[in-house]
Design an enzyme around this catalytic site. Structure first.
Site, PDB file in Angstrom:
ATOM      1  N   GLU A 116      -2.604 -44.598  34.105  1.00 26.70           N
ATOM      2  CA  GLU A 116      -2.926 -45.232  35.397  1.00 26.70           C
ATOM      3  C   GLU A 116      -4.331 -45.804  35.318  1.00 26.70           C
ATOM      4  O   GLU A 116      -5.052 -45.566  34.341  1.00 26.70           O
ATOM      5  CB  GLU A 116      -2.797 -44.207  36.528  1.00 26.70           C
ATOM      6  CG  GLU A 116      -1.355 -43.746  36.725  1.00 26.70           C
ATOM      7  CD  GLU A 116      -1.176 -42.698  37.822  1.00 26.70           C
ATOM      8  OE1 GLU A 116      -2.105 -42.496  38.612  1.00 26.70           O
ATOM      9  OE2 GLU A 116      -0.110 -42.079  37.846  1.00 26.70           O
ATOM     10  N   HIS A 244      -4.973 -47.526  48.220  1.00 29.82           N
ATOM     11  CA  HIS A 244      -4.155 -47.714  47.014  1.00 29.82           C
ATOM     12  C   HIS A 244      -3.826 -49.195  46.908  1.00 29.82           C
ATOM     13  O   HIS A 244      -3.408 -49.818  47.890  1.00 29.82           O
ATOM     14  CB  HIS A 244      -2.869 -46.879  47.099  1.00 29.82           C
ATOM     15  CG  HIS A 244      -2.196 -46.744  45.778  1.00 29.82           C
ATOM     16  ND1 HIS A 244      -1.566 -47.796  45.151  1.00 29.82           N
ATOM     17  CD2 HIS A 244      -2.077 -45.689  44.938  1.00 29.82           C
ATOM     18  CE1 HIS A 244      -1.092 -47.384  43.990  1.00 29.82           C
ATOM     19  NE2 HIS A 244      -1.386 -46.105  43.833  1.00 29.82           N
ATOM     20  N   ARG A 291      -9.234 -47.887  40.767  1.00 26.77           N
ATOM     21  CA  ARG A 291      -8.544 -48.277  41.993  1.00 26.77           C
ATOM     22  C   ARG A 291      -9.405 -49.081  42.970  1.00 26.77           C
ATOM     23  O   ARG A 291      -8.934 -50.000  43.612  1.00 26.77           O
ATOM     24  CB  ARG A 291      -8.098 -46.983  42.662  1.00 26.77           C
ATOM     25  CG  ARG A 291      -6.839 -47.099  43.405  1.00 26.77           C
ATOM     26  CD  ARG A 291      -6.343 -45.729  43.743  1.00 26.77           C
ATOM     27  NE  ARG A 291      -5.360 -45.285  42.780  1.00 26.77           N
ATOM     28  CZ  ARG A 291      -4.721 -44.125  42.879  1.00 26.77           C
ATOM     29  NH1 ARG A 291      -4.996 -43.296  43.859  1.00 26.77           N
ATOM     30  NH2 ARG A 291      -3.821 -43.791  41.982  1.00 26.77           N
ATOM     31  N   HIS A 352      -5.036 -44.457  51.458  1.00 25.88           N
ATOM     32  CA  HIS A 352      -4.256 -43.564  50.598  1.00 25.88           C
ATOM     33  C   HIS A 352      -4.855 -42.172  50.463  1.00 25.88           C
ATOM     34  O   HIS A 352      -4.142 -41.176  50.490  1.00 25.88           O
ATOM     35  CB  HIS A 352      -4.168 -44.232  49.222  1.00 25.88           C
ATOM     36  CG  HIS A 352      -3.387 -43.475  48.205  1.00 25.88           C
ATOM     37  ND1 HIS A 352      -2.033 -43.238  48.336  1.00 25.88           N
ATOM     38  CD2 HIS A 352      -3.770 -42.890  47.027  1.00 25.88           C
ATOM     39  CE1 HIS A 352      -1.607 -42.558  47.276  1.00 25.88           C
ATOM     40  NE2 HIS A 352      -2.638 -42.321  46.485  1.00 25.88           N
ATOM     41  N   ARG A 387     -11.978 -41.609  43.598  1.00 27.77           N
ATOM     42  CA  ARG A 387     -11.179 -40.654  42.810  1.00 27.77           C
ATOM     43  C   ARG A 387     -10.432 -41.350  41.680  1.00 27.77           C
ATOM     44  O   ARG A 387      -9.800 -42.397  41.887  1.00 27.77           O
ATOM     45  CB  ARG A 387     -10.166 -39.964  43.728  1.00 27.77           C
ATOM     46  CG  ARG A 387      -9.204 -39.051  42.993  1.00 27.77           C
ATOM     47  CD  ARG A 387      -8.251 -38.400  43.965  1.00 27.77           C
ATOM     48  NE  ARG A 387      -7.392 -39.361  44.607  1.00 27.77           N
ATOM     49  CZ  ARG A 387      -6.113 -39.574  44.305  1.00 27.77           C
ATOM     50  NH1 ARG A 387      -5.541 -38.884  43.322  1.00 27.77           N
ATOM     51  NH2 ARG A 387      -5.397 -40.449  44.973  1.00 27.77           N
TER      52      ARG A 387
HETATM   53  P1  FAD Z   1      -0.879 -31.775  51.729  1.00 19.24           P
HETATM   54  O1  FAD Z   1       0.048 -31.752  50.589  1.00 19.24           O
HETATM   55  O2  FAD Z   1      -0.981 -33.030  52.490  1.00 19.24           O
HETATM   56  O3  FAD Z   1      -0.469 -30.602  52.728  1.00 19.24           O
HETATM   57  C1  FAD Z   1      -1.087 -30.514  54.005  1.00 19.24           C
HETATM   58  C2  FAD Z   1      -0.483 -29.377  54.765  1.00 19.24           C
HETATM   59  O4  FAD Z   1      -1.307 -29.063  55.875  1.00 19.24           O
HETATM   60  C3  FAD Z   1       0.898 -29.639  55.343  1.00 19.24           C
HETATM   61  O5  FAD Z   1       1.696 -28.492  55.143  1.00 19.24           O
HETATM   62  C4  FAD Z   1       0.648 -29.822  56.846  1.00 19.24           C
HETATM   63  O6  FAD Z   1       1.720 -29.438  57.665  1.00 19.24           O
HETATM   64  C5  FAD Z   1      -0.518 -28.878  57.020  1.00 19.24           C
HETATM   65  N1  FAD Z   1      -1.321 -29.153  58.210  1.00 19.24           N
HETATM   66  C6  FAD Z   1      -2.156 -30.194  58.430  1.00 19.24           C
HETATM   67  N2  FAD Z   1      -2.719 -30.091  59.638  1.00 19.24           N
HETATM   68  C7  FAD Z   1      -2.237 -28.956  60.200  1.00 19.24           C
HETATM   69  C8  FAD Z   1      -2.418 -28.315  61.447  1.00 19.24           C
HETATM   70  N3  FAD Z   1      -3.223 -28.804  62.406  1.00 19.24           N
HETATM   71  N4  FAD Z   1      -1.735 -27.171  61.687  1.00 19.24           N
HETATM   72  C9  FAD Z   1      -0.890 -26.653  60.752  1.00 19.24           C
HETATM   73  N5  FAD Z   1      -0.687 -27.214  59.555  1.00 19.24           N
HETATM   74  C10 FAD Z   1      -1.348 -28.351  59.289  1.00 19.24           C
HETATM   75  N6  FAD Z   1      -2.313 -37.411  43.779  1.00 19.24           N
HETATM   76  C11 FAD Z   1      -2.205 -37.210  42.438  1.00 19.24           C
HETATM   77  O7  FAD Z   1      -2.995 -36.479  41.850  1.00 19.24           O
HETATM   78  N7  FAD Z   1      -1.184 -37.811  41.761  1.00 19.24           N
HETATM   79  C12 FAD Z   1      -0.268 -38.625  42.347  1.00 19.24           C
HETATM   80  O8  FAD Z   1       0.632 -39.124  41.696  1.00 19.24           O
HETATM   81  C13 FAD Z   1      -0.395 -38.874  43.731  1.00 19.24           C
HETATM   82  N8  FAD Z   1       0.460 -39.713  44.372  1.00 19.24           N
HETATM   83  C14 FAD Z   1       0.386 -39.841  45.727  1.00 19.24           C
HETATM   84  C15 FAD Z   1       1.335 -40.623  46.389  1.00 19.24           C
HETATM   85  C16 FAD Z   1       1.332 -40.702  47.772  1.00 19.24           C
HETATM   86  C17 FAD Z   1       2.349 -41.554  48.472  1.00 19.24           C
HETATM   87  C18 FAD Z   1       0.361 -39.989  48.510  1.00 19.24           C
HETATM   88  C19 FAD Z   1       0.348 -40.048  49.994  1.00 19.24           C
HETATM   89  C20 FAD Z   1      -0.605 -39.231  47.855  1.00 19.24           C
HETATM   90  C21 FAD Z   1      -0.599 -39.151  46.465  1.00 19.24           C
HETATM   91  N9  FAD Z   1      -1.536 -38.399  45.784  1.00 19.24           N
HETATM   92  C22 FAD Z   1      -1.431 -38.211  44.428  1.00 19.24           C
HETATM   93  C23 FAD Z   1      -2.511 -37.590  46.516  1.00 19.24           C
HETATM   94  C24 FAD Z   1      -2.005 -36.143  46.603  1.00 19.24           C
HETATM   95  O9  FAD Z   1      -0.605 -36.153  46.762  1.00 19.24           O
HETATM   96  C25 FAD Z   1      -2.617 -35.394  47.776  1.00 19.24           C
HETATM   97  O10 FAD Z   1      -4.001 -35.572  47.782  1.00 19.24           O
HETATM   98  C26 FAD Z   1      -2.335 -33.902  47.651  1.00 19.24           C
HETATM   99  O11 FAD Z   1      -0.957 -33.692  47.497  1.00 19.24           O
HETATM  100  C27 FAD Z   1      -2.844 -33.170  48.871  1.00 19.24           C
HETATM  101  O12 FAD Z   1      -2.402 -31.848  48.808  1.00 19.24           O
HETATM  102  P2  FAD Z   1      -2.902 -30.806  49.894  1.00 19.24           P
HETATM  103  O13 FAD Z   1      -2.269 -29.505  49.534  1.00 19.24           O
HETATM  104  O14 FAD Z   1      -4.377 -30.864  49.994  1.00 19.24           O
HETATM  105  O15 FAD Z   1      -2.340 -31.360  51.285  1.00 19.24           O
HETATM  106  C1  SIN Z   2       0.087 -43.340  42.142  1.00 18.16           C
HETATM  107  O1  SIN Z   2       1.086 -42.815  41.671  1.00 18.16           O
HETATM  108  O2  SIN Z   2      -0.248 -44.503  41.955  1.00 18.16           O
HETATM  109  C2  SIN Z   2      -0.788 -42.495  42.994  1.00 18.16           C
HETATM  110  C3  SIN Z   2      -1.584 -41.623  42.123  1.00 18.16           C
HETATM  111  C4  SIN Z   2      -2.727 -41.014  42.878  1.00 18.16           C
HETATM  112  O3  SIN Z   2      -2.899 -41.234  44.066  1.00 18.16           O
HETATM  113  O4  SIN Z   2      -3.488 -40.313  42.217  1.00 18.16           O
END
Ligand code: FAD
Ligand code: SIN
Length: 532
Positions: A116, A244, A291, A352, A387
Site C-alpha cells: 500500500e 482515504h 496517503r 477515513h 498514518r
Molecule cells: P472500532 O473497531 O471502531 O470499535 C469501536 C467500538 O466502540 C465499537 O464496538 C462501538 O460500538 C464502540 N463504541 C463507540 N462509542 C461508544 C459508546 N458511546 N458507547 C458504547 N460503545 C461505543 N486499518 C488498518 O490497519 N488496515 C486496514 O486495512 C484498514 N482498513 C480500513 C477500512 C475502512 C473502511 C475503515 C473505516 C477503516 C480501516 N482501517 C484500517 C482503520 C481501522 O479499521 C480502525 O482504525 C480500527 O479498526 C479501529 O479499531 P478500534 O478497536 O479502535 O475501534
Molecule cells: C485500505 O485498505 O486502503 C485501508 C488501509 C488503512 O486504512 O490502513
C-alpha cells in the site's frame, strides 16, 4: 448499578484484544465490554487492505517498516513508539493467528503480502479484501470462550465518572484526576446505569461521522475522545484527519464504500477525467505515495478539472488475480454497473481515520488515573502527522497488550468508588422534535467538509469555528432539558470532535502531513504536538 474489575468501551480490535488477554491472565476477575450497537459493528469489521507487519526477515526488515512509518508521519512520529510497535508487532499478530484469524497464503503455504501507499516492501497480511471482518470474527469467537468476559450490546456510554461527579471541582490542571467508571444508557431498558470499574479502557474507535463523506460506519462519532475531553484528559493532534484517497464515488450513499489502497499496490492507476495518469506529476512515488500526498493530488485534480471524482483504472490488471484478492470490491462495482476490467472506477477522497486522539504514554495510560485508551481513539505517537497505511490494526494489537500488562500491575491496589451518585436526570424530558438533532448533524458535517477538509486556510477555519460555536450553544441548551439519547449524545460528541479538530488546526501554523493550510504552506522548523 454494575461493578466490574475491568471495563472495556468498544468491541473492535482494541477492546476485544485487551479483553481476551486480560481474561486469560485473570480468570477470577470480571471484564465487561460495552458496545453501543451489535458486537461486530465496528470500524474494525470494515478494514480491507490488511495489517502491516514484518514477519519474514529474509524479505523485509524492521528498519524499513520503521523508516516508512517515520516518512509517512512527516516528522511528528515518536521514534521510540514506532520502533516498539514495529518490533513487537509480529508477536502480537501471531497471537491472533493462534486465536483463529486467517490470512491469505500462497500455494506453497507462505503468507501473501500486499503493498500500500508509503510502504517500501510488500508486508500487508490480508484476508482477501475483508481482513477486518475476519479479524473481528476471530476475536469475537475468542472472547466468547471466556466465562469472565461479559459483552453488553446496545449499551451507550455517555460519560466518564471522575471526582467531578463526587462534587469536586475538576479542571485540566487538577492533579491525579481519577476515572471510577462510566454512566451508560442501557438501550434495552432505556435506563441510565452507573458502572463502577477499577480499570477502564476506552476503545471507542474513530470520528469519521464528523464529515459528510466518510468510509466510517455510523458508530464512528468520536464518543471516546469527546468523553475524555469532558473528563479533562489530554487530547492530542486532532487536526490530522486522514482522508482515504479512493472511496467509491456514489452520491448519496453513506458511508462511502472503500476501494482499498492494495488495489493500487497490485497495479491500479489513478487517472483524471482526460485519462491522464496524473500522480507522477505530483510525486515520484506516483500512485503509491503516502496517503496525504495522494489525497491532496486528487483534490487538486478535481478542482482543476471541475469534477467530483477521478478514476481508478484496473483494466490492465490480471483478472484472475484481481478477483481472488478483491472479490468484494469486484462484486460491489458490478452491482453498480461497473465491470472493472472494461470500465474505470469513479473514486473520491473521504474522511477515513483520526491520527490524533486521547494522549497516551507507551503503556496506553491516559492523563487520567485508571483510564487507558487504545485503538483509533488513542494518540500514542505512532502515526505522527499521517498514518502509514495498515498500521492502525497493528497499533491496536500492540497497545492492547501493553495496556493489559500495565493494568495487571495495578488492579489489586484499586478500590471501587461506591460514593458515586446515580445519574441525575432532573429537569429533562423526552425530545419533542428529532429534527433539532438531525438537522444540526447535517450542518456539522457540511461545515467540517466544506471548511476543514483536505485543504484549509485561516478564513475557512475561522468560519468553521463560529458555526460550531452556534451548534454547540444550541445543542448544550437542548442537552440540559432533554432526556439523553444516543442521537443527542452523538451529536454533542461530534460537535466536540469538530471543535477539537478546528482548534488544533488553528494552532498549527504550518503545513505538515495531513494538515495543509494555504496560509502557511511550508513546514515549521519547530516540531510540536498540539495538546488540548
Ligand atoms: P472500532 O473497531 O471502531 O470499535 C469501536 C467500538 O466502540 C465499537 O464496538 C462501538 O460500538 C464502540 N463504541 C463507540 N462509542 C461508544 C459508546 N458511546 N458507547 C458504547 N460503545 C461505543 N486499518 C488498518 O490497519 N488496515 C486496514 O486495512 C484498514 N482498513 C480500513 C477500512 C475502512 C473502511 C475503515 C473505516 C477503516 C480501516 N482501517 C484500517 C482503520 C481501522 O479499521 C480502525 O482504525 C480500527 O479498526 C479501529 O479499531 P478500534 O478497536 O479502535 O475501534
Ligand atoms: C485500505 O485498505 O486502503 C485501508 C488501509 C488503512 O486504512 O490502513
Amino acid at each position: 448499578m454494575l461493578k466490574t474489575d475491568f471495563l472495556v468501551i468498544g468491541s473492535g480490535i482494541a477492546g476485544l484484544t485487551f479483553a481476551v488477554k486480560t481474561a486469560k491472565r485473570f480468570p477470577d476477575k470480571t471484564i465487561t465490554i460495552l458496545t453501543k450497537v451489535n458486537t461486530d459493528e465496528t470500524n474494525t469489521k470494515y478494514a480491507q487492505g490488511g495489517i502491516a507487519v514484518v514477519n519474514d526477515l529474509t524479505r523485509d526488515s524492521y528498519e524499513k517498516h520503521i523508516e516508512d512509518t517515520l516518512v509517512s508521519g512527516d516528522g511528528l512520529c515518536d521514534r521510540d513508539i514506532v520502533e516498539m510497535v514495529v518490533k513487537e508487532g509480529p508477536q502480537r499478530v501471531n497471537e491472533i493467528i493462534e486465536w483463529g484469524a486467517q490470512f491469505d497464503k500462497g500455494p506453497g503455504g507462505e503468507y501473501m503480502r500486499g503493498k500500500e501507499g508509503g510502504h517500501s516492501e510488500n508486508r500487508i497480511l490480508h484476508h482477501k479484501d475483508i481482513t477486518g471482518m475476519e479479524i473481528e470474527r476471530a476475536l469475537v469467537e475468542e472472547a466468547k470462550r471466556f466465562p469472565n468476559i461479559e459483552i453488553h450490546n446496545h449499551w451507550y456510554v455517555v460519560d466518564i465518572i471522575t471526582q467531578h461527579h463526587l462534587g469536586y471541582l475538576v479542571t485540566k490542571s487538577t492533579p491525579d484526576i481519577e476515572c471510577y467508571g462510566v454512566y451508560a444508557l442501557n438501550l434495552h431498558s432505556n435506563r441510565m446505569e452507573k458502572i463502577l470499574a477499577k480499570i477502564t479502557l476506552m476503545a471507542s474507535g474513530g470520528v469519521g461521522q464528523a464529515y459528510r463523506s466518510t468510509t466510517n460506519p455510523r458508530i464512528a462519532t468520536g464518543d471516546g475522545v469527546a468523553m475524555a475531553y469532558r473528563a479533562k484528559a489530554r487530547i492530542e493532534n486532532m487536526e490530522f484527519i486522514q482522508f482515504h484517497p479512493t472511496a467509491l464515488y456514489e452520491p448519496g450513499v453513506s458511508p462511502s464504500f472503500l476501494v482499498t489502497e492494495a488495489v493500487r499496490g497490485d497495479g491500479g492507476i489513478l487517472r483524471n477525467k482526460d485519462g491522464e495518469a496524473f500522480m507522477p506529476r505530483y510525486d515520484a512515488r506516483a500512485d503509491l505515495a503516502p496517503r496525504d500526498v495522494v489525497a491532496r493530488a486528487i483534490d487538486s485534480e478535481m478542482k482543476r478539472t471541475g469534477t467530483e471524482f477521478v478514476y481508478l483504472d484496473c483494466r490492465q490488471m490480471d483478472k484472475e488475480k484481481f478477483i481472488a484478492h478483491f472479490p468484494n470490491i469486484y462484486k460491489r462495482c458490478l452491482d453498480i454497473g461497473i465491470d472493472v476490467f472494461s470500465k474505470m472506477i469513479p473514486v473520491a477522497p473521504a474522511a477515513h481515520y483520526c491520527c490524533g486522539g486521547i494522549k497516551t504514554d507507551e503503556h496506553g495510560r491516559t492523563s487520567l488515573q485508571y483510564l487507558y485508551a487504545c485503538g483509533e481513539c488513542a494518540s500514542t505517537g505512532l502515526h505522527g502527522a499521517n498514518r502509514l497505511a495498515s498500521n492502525s490494526l497493528l497499533e491496536a494489537l500492540v497497545f492492547a497488550h501493553r495496556c493489559c500488562e500495565d493494568a495487571a500491575q495495578k488492579i489489586d491496589g484499586i478500590p471501587f468508588r461506591d460514593a458515586v451518585p446515580d445519574w441525575n436526570a432532573s429537569g429533562t424530558s423526552e425530545p419533542k422534535e428529532m429534527i433539532l438533532i438531525t438537522q444540526s448533524l447535517k450542518e456539522l458535517q457540511q461545515v467540517m467538509s466544506d471548511y476543514v477538509g483536505i485543504v484549509r486556510n485561516d478564513v475557512r477555519l475561522g468560519r468553521a469555528m463560529s458555526r460550531l460555536d452556534l451548534l454547540h450553544d444550541e445543542t448544550e441548551e437542548l442537552y440540559k432539558t432533554t432526556t439523553v439519547s444516543p442521537q443527542l449524545s452523538e451529536l454533542r460528541n461530534l460537535i466536540t470532535t469538530g471543535y477539537l479538530v478546528v482548534k488544533s488546526a488553528h494552532f498549527r501554523k504550518e503545513s505538515r502531513g495531513l494538515h495543509f493550510n494555504t496560509d502557511y504552506p511550508k513546514k515549521s522548523e519547530l516540531l510540536q504536538d498540539i495538546v488540548l
